[in-house]
Design a protein around this motif. Structure first.
Motif, PDB file in Angstrom:
ATOM      1  N   LEU A  86       0.818  -1.208   0.000  1.00  0.00           N
ATOM      2  CA  LEU A  86       0.000   0.000   0.000  1.00  0.00           C
ATOM      3  C   LEU A  86       0.851   1.257   0.000  1.00  0.00           C
ATOM      4  CD1 LEU A  86      -2.157  -2.125   0.861  1.00  0.00           C
ATOM      5  CD2 LEU A  86      -3.126  -0.361   2.348  1.00  0.00           C
ATOM      6  N   TYR A  87       1.974   1.215   0.705  1.00  0.00           N
ATOM      7  CA  TYR A  87       2.774   2.431   0.919  1.00  0.00           C
ATOM      8  C   TYR A  87       4.242   2.232   0.555  1.00  0.00           C
ATOM      9  CZ  TYR A  87      -1.337   3.342   3.814  1.00  0.00           C
ATOM     10  OH  TYR A  87      -2.624   3.497   4.268  1.00  0.00           O
ATOM     11  N   GLY A  88       4.519   1.381  -0.425  1.00  0.00           N
ATOM     12  CA  GLY A  88       5.900   1.170  -0.830  1.00  0.00           C
ATOM     13  C   GLY A  88       6.594   0.039  -0.116  1.00  0.00           C
ATOM     14  N   GLU A  89       5.867  -0.683   0.727  1.00  0.00           N
ATOM     15  CA  GLU A  89       6.441  -1.823   1.456  1.00  0.00           C
ATOM     16  C   GLU A  89       5.378  -2.905   1.595  1.00  0.00           C
ATOM     17  OE1 GLU A  89       8.510  -2.880   5.788  1.00  0.00           O
ATOM     18  OE2 GLU A  89       7.953  -0.821   5.286  1.00  0.00           O
ATOM     19  N   SER A  90       5.708  -4.132   1.244  1.00  0.00           N
ATOM     20  CA  SER A  90       4.743  -5.228   1.310  1.00  0.00           C
ATOM     21  C   SER A  90       4.426  -5.589   2.755  1.00  0.00           C
ATOM     22  CB  SER A  90       5.289  -6.466   0.578  1.00  0.00           C
ATOM     23  OG  SER A  90       5.423  -6.190  -0.795  1.00  0.00           O
ATOM     24  N   LYS A  91       3.153  -5.851   3.015  1.00  0.00           N
ATOM     25  CA  LYS A  91       2.690  -6.149   4.366  1.00  0.00           C
ATOM     26  C   LYS A  91       1.472  -7.059   4.262  1.00  0.00           C
ATOM     27  CE  LYS A  91       1.023  -3.782   8.539  1.00  0.00           C
ATOM     28  NZ  LYS A  91       0.688  -2.447   9.121  1.00  0.00           N
ATOM     29  N   LEU A  92       1.279  -7.907   5.276  1.00  0.00           N
ATOM     30  CA  LEU A  92       0.122  -8.802   5.288  1.00  0.00           C
ATOM     31  C   LEU A  92      -1.136  -8.042   5.717  1.00  0.00           C
ATOM     32  CD1 LEU A  92       1.547 -12.098   6.881  1.00  0.00           C
ATOM     33  CD2 LEU A  92       0.830 -11.748   4.502  1.00  0.00           C
ATOM     34  N   TYR A  93      -2.220  -8.261   4.973  1.00  0.00           N
ATOM     35  CA  TYR A  93      -3.522  -7.681   5.291  1.00  0.00           C
ATOM     36  C   TYR A  93      -4.587  -8.756   5.138  1.00  0.00           C
ATOM     37  CZ  TYR A  93      -1.381  -3.056   4.633  1.00  0.00           C
ATOM     38  OH  TYR A  93      -0.580  -1.948   4.719  1.00  0.00           O
ATOM     39  N   PHE A  94      -5.718  -8.543   5.807  1.00  0.00           N
ATOM     40  CA  PHE A  94      -6.925  -9.271   5.454  1.00  0.00           C
ATOM     41  C   PHE A  94      -7.574  -8.464   4.335  1.00  0.00           C
ATOM     42  CE2 PHE A  94      -7.115 -11.152   9.926  1.00  0.00           C
ATOM     43  CZ  PHE A  94      -6.796 -12.421   9.490  1.00  0.00           C
ATOM     44  N   ALA A  95      -7.404  -8.893   3.103  1.00  0.00           N
ATOM     45  CA  ALA A  95      -7.956  -8.180   1.952  1.00  0.00           C
ATOM     46  C   ALA A  95      -9.359  -8.694   1.658  1.00  0.00           C
ATOM     47  CB  ALA A  95      -7.059  -8.373   0.733  1.00  0.00           C
ATOM     48  N   GLU A  96     -10.275  -7.783   1.410  1.00  0.00           N
ATOM     49  CA  GLU A  96     -11.629  -8.175   1.042  1.00  0.00           C
ATOM     50  C   GLU A  96     -11.602  -8.771  -0.364  1.00  0.00           C
ATOM     51  OE1 GLU A  96     -16.104  -6.268   0.571  1.00  0.00           O
ATOM     52  OE2 GLU A  96     -14.447  -5.028   1.314  1.00  0.00           O
ATOM     53  N   PHE A  97     -11.980 -10.027  -0.473  1.00  0.00           N
ATOM     54  CA  PHE A  97     -11.986 -10.744  -1.748  1.00  0.00           C
ATOM     55  C   PHE A  97     -13.318 -10.444  -2.436  1.00  0.00           C
ATOM     56  CE2 PHE A  97     -10.394 -15.098  -3.535  1.00  0.00           C
ATOM     57  CZ  PHE A  97     -10.175 -14.486  -4.754  1.00  0.00           C
ATOM     58  N   MET A 103      -9.322 -12.579 -13.608  1.00  0.00           N
ATOM     59  CA  MET A 103      -8.796 -11.409 -12.910  1.00  0.00           C
ATOM     60  C   MET A 103      -9.435 -11.399 -11.522  1.00  0.00           C
ATOM     61  SD  MET A 103      -6.926  -8.504 -13.329  1.00  0.00           S
ATOM     62  CE  MET A 103      -7.013  -8.110 -15.088  1.00  0.00           C
ATOM     63  N   ASN A 104      -8.592 -11.354 -10.477  1.00  0.00           N
ATOM     64  CA  ASN A 104      -9.106 -11.250  -9.118  1.00  0.00           C
ATOM     65  C   ASN A 104      -9.152  -9.782  -8.693  1.00  0.00           C
ATOM     66  OD1 ASN A 104      -9.191 -14.059  -8.939  1.00  0.00           O
ATOM     67  ND2 ASN A 104      -7.129 -14.167  -8.055  1.00  0.00           N
ATOM     68  N   LEU A 105     -10.072  -9.463  -7.820  1.00  0.00           N
ATOM     69  CA  LEU A 105     -10.177  -8.099  -7.300  1.00  0.00           C
ATOM     70  C   LEU A 105     -10.229  -8.148  -5.778  1.00  0.00           C
ATOM     71  CD1 LEU A 105     -10.571  -5.037  -7.848  1.00  0.00           C
ATOM     72  CD2 LEU A 105     -13.051  -5.467  -7.833  1.00  0.00           C
ATOM     73  N   TYR A 106      -9.310  -7.412  -5.156  1.00  0.00           N
ATOM     74  CA  TYR A 106      -9.244  -7.321  -3.701  1.00  0.00           C
ATOM     75  C   TYR A 106      -9.360  -5.853  -3.280  1.00  0.00           C
ATOM     76  CZ  TYR A 106      -6.906 -11.856  -4.361  1.00  0.00           C
ATOM     77  OH  TYR A 106      -6.581 -13.136  -4.738  1.00  0.00           O
ATOM     78  N   CYS A 107      -9.742  -5.647  -2.031  1.00  0.00           N
ATOM     79  CA  CYS A 107      -9.819  -4.280  -1.515  1.00  0.00           C
ATOM     80  C   CYS A 107      -9.325  -4.253  -0.072  1.00  0.00           C
ATOM     81  CB  CYS A 107     -11.248  -3.740  -1.573  1.00  0.00           C
ATOM     82  SG  CYS A 107     -11.423  -2.065  -0.912  1.00  0.00           S
ATOM     83  N   VAL A 108      -8.497  -3.253   0.241  1.00  0.00           N
ATOM     84  CA  VAL A 108      -8.027  -3.012   1.607  1.00  0.00           C
ATOM     85  C   VAL A 108      -8.363  -1.567   1.957  1.00  0.00           C
ATOM     86  CG1 VAL A 108      -6.037  -2.846   3.139  1.00  0.00           C
ATOM     87  CG2 VAL A 108      -6.168  -4.697   1.468  1.00  0.00           C
ATOM     88  N   ALA A 109      -9.048  -1.367   3.085  1.00  0.00           N
ATOM     89  CA  ALA A 109      -9.367  -0.010   3.561  1.00  0.00           C
ATOM     90  C   ALA A 109      -8.355   0.392   4.623  1.00  0.00           C
ATOM     91  CB  ALA A 109     -10.781   0.019   4.139  1.00  0.00           C
ATOM     92  N   ASP A 110      -7.814   1.600   4.484  1.00  0.00           N
ATOM     93  CA  ASP A 110      -6.829   2.077   5.454  1.00  0.00           C
ATOM     94  C   ASP A 110      -6.768   3.605   5.405  1.00  0.00           C
ATOM     95  OD1 ASP A 110      -4.814   1.269   7.429  1.00  0.00           O
ATOM     96  OD2 ASP A 110      -3.397   2.232   6.074  1.00  0.00           O
ATOM     97  N   ASP A 111      -6.764   4.236   6.580  1.00  0.00           N
ATOM     98  CA  ASP A 111      -6.690   5.706   6.672  1.00  0.00           C
ATOM     99  C   ASP A 111      -7.740   6.381   5.789  1.00  0.00           C
ATOM    100  OD1 ASP A 111      -4.706   5.774   8.545  1.00  0.00           O
ATOM    101  OD2 ASP A 111      -3.071   5.961   7.106  1.00  0.00           O
ATOM    102  N   TYR A 112      -8.971   5.910   5.871  1.00  0.00           N
ATOM    103  CA  TYR A 112     -10.132   6.440   5.163  1.00  0.00           C
ATOM    104  C   TYR A 112     -10.142   6.096   3.666  1.00  0.00           C
ATOM    105  CZ  TYR A 112     -10.501   9.315   9.376  1.00  0.00           C
ATOM    106  OH  TYR A 112     -10.575   9.741  10.674  1.00  0.00           O
ATOM    107  N   ASP A 113      -9.002   5.708   3.095  1.00  0.00           N
ATOM    108  CA  ASP A 113      -8.933   5.405   1.670  1.00  0.00           C
ATOM    109  C   ASP A 113      -9.198   3.921   1.416  1.00  0.00           C
ATOM    110  OD1 ASP A 113      -8.232   8.041   1.175  1.00  0.00           O
ATOM    111  OD2 ASP A 113      -6.089   7.617   1.363  1.00  0.00           O
TER     112      ASP A 113
END
Length: 395
Positions: A86-97, A103-113
């Motif tokens: 998300l911010y230039g560094e890979s990190k584990l998230y629970f991504a909404e599948f 084509m897969n689509l995921y979404c991660v919400a963070d800092d209102y975005d």
């Protein structure tokens, strides 16, 4: 006293426990365990999952990587552990599948975005950021945001280049969740050659929307202590009763606070008279003083209901702004009018606290609550203490 009660309510809000919904977790071994999940905001769910297995009294909180994923029942939201940047560094998230296919689509919400990740079946990935009004990008310059959006749209379109329709759909300036799901679904239809179907896990935008209720109410109020900034007797307080009628909107915030909602309302009180007799120094009999005015009251606050029975207790707290107009003061002494003053609009502002009960009426609800209002505008010389009993009905 008011600050103590406000602090207590604030702590109750902060310590609101869970928003339980049935669902299941998927362990790293691929096993499915059913139970109850805590349904919170998308941002909180991207960082942790609180789960009570069936038959267990104590819950457990999982971080991304502890489990493979979790999902809410009734085709609800589905989250999987993903390593994302998300911010230039890979990190584990629970991504909404959201979509699974070519084509897969995921979404991660963070800092209102919201960060949408498009992942082609060959592993290539592109990011599209949906900036919100209250956003981590608020301190960025607008030019930088436009350049980011242009660059991201270009990368997503390149990833979708095998589907003309999907690329055309990406020309909209604002891409909602539903539009993005449709883009990925169109891509799958165009490039899939093995006849497999595209799996959409969650695309109903209303599941992310906070429910709003319109309400009407009536309020019978007793002013136990009041004076205005311009009255002729600066040391005299008066009291009396009024009837208010009003409308409001209440928005559920269940995913942030169980049983919680935010309310905003406006009420109107027709012109009312407040009278009292005052013996002045050296007088032969009391003078009779009458105050008249109309009022409009605007409130903004929070409501919390406890339990989910047909009748549930509730507490409420917030701030108010009260506008007076048609202000008039008259006084008679020994059958002669000695004062007749009118003045412009005046205001009170302060805090309110209340408690009562809510009763379910089909899909709607009715409430009855007692409230206390206290003005805080001491600097202007105004003062008010109001006790009210309010009946309201919400659609």
């Amino acid at each position: 006293m008011i600050m103590f009660v406000m602090l207590a309510i604030s702590q109750a809000v902060t310590m609101a426990q869970t928003n339980p919904k049935p669902g299941f977790i998927i362990t790293n071994n691929g096993d499915t365990v059913r139970g109850i999940l805590d349904f919170r905001t998308n941002e909180k769910l991207s960082k942790q999952c609180t789960f009570w297995a069936n038959g267990e009294k104590e819950g457990k909180t999982y971080k991304p990587g502890d489990i493979e994923g979790f999902r809410f029942d009734n085709n609800g939201k589905y989250f999987v552990t993903r390593l994302l940047d998300l911010y230039g560094e890979s990190k584990l998230y629970f991504a909404e599948f959201m979509v699974q296919g070519k084509m897969n689509l995921y979404c991660v919400a963070d800092d209102y975005d919201e960060y949408f990740f498009f992942e082609r079946d060959d592993g290539e990935m592109a990011l599209l950021t949906n900036r919100q009004f209250l956003s981590s990008s608020s301190f960025h310059d607008e030019k930088g945001n436009r350049e980011e959006m242009k660059e991201q749209y270009g990368k997503v379109k390149y990833l979708l280049k095998d589907s003309w329709k999907a690329c055309q759909d990406m020309n909209d300036k604002y891409m909602s969740r539903k539009k993005l799901v449709n883009v990925v679904r169109d891509y799958h239809r165009d490039v899939c050659t093995d006849g497999s179907s595209c799996m959409v896990y969650e695309y109903r935008e209303e599941s992310d929307r906070m429910k709003a209720h319109f309400k009407v109410f009536a309020d019978f109020a007793y002013y136990s202590k009041e004076r205005t900034v311009n009255q002729d007797l600066p040391d005299e307080n008066y009291h009396g009763c009024t009837l208010d009628v009003g409308v409001g909107v209440e928005v559920d915030i269940e995913r942030m606070m169980k049983g919680g909602s935010v309310e905003i309302s406006a009420a109107y009180s027709p012109k009312a008279k407040f009278e009292h007799d005052t013996m002045v120094r050296g007088g032969h009999e009391p003078s009779h003083t009458t105050y008249e005015r109309s009022r409009a009251t605007f409130t903004l606050g929070m409501v919390k209901c406890f339990g989910r029975g047909k009748i549930s207790p509730l507490v409420r707290a917030g701030g108010f702004y009260q506008l007076h107009w048609g202000n008039r003061e008259t006084r008679t002494y020994m059958n002669k009018q000695i004062v007749d003053l009118t003045w412009d609009q005046t205001v009170h502002y302060g805090l309110y606290l209340g408690a009562g009960a809510q009763m379910a009426v089909g899909k709607h609800y009715a409430r009855l609550h007692a409230d206390f209002y206290k003005s805080l505008d001491k600097a202007s010389g105004g003062n008010m203490m109001k006790w009210g009993l309010t009946a309201e009905f919400a659609l």
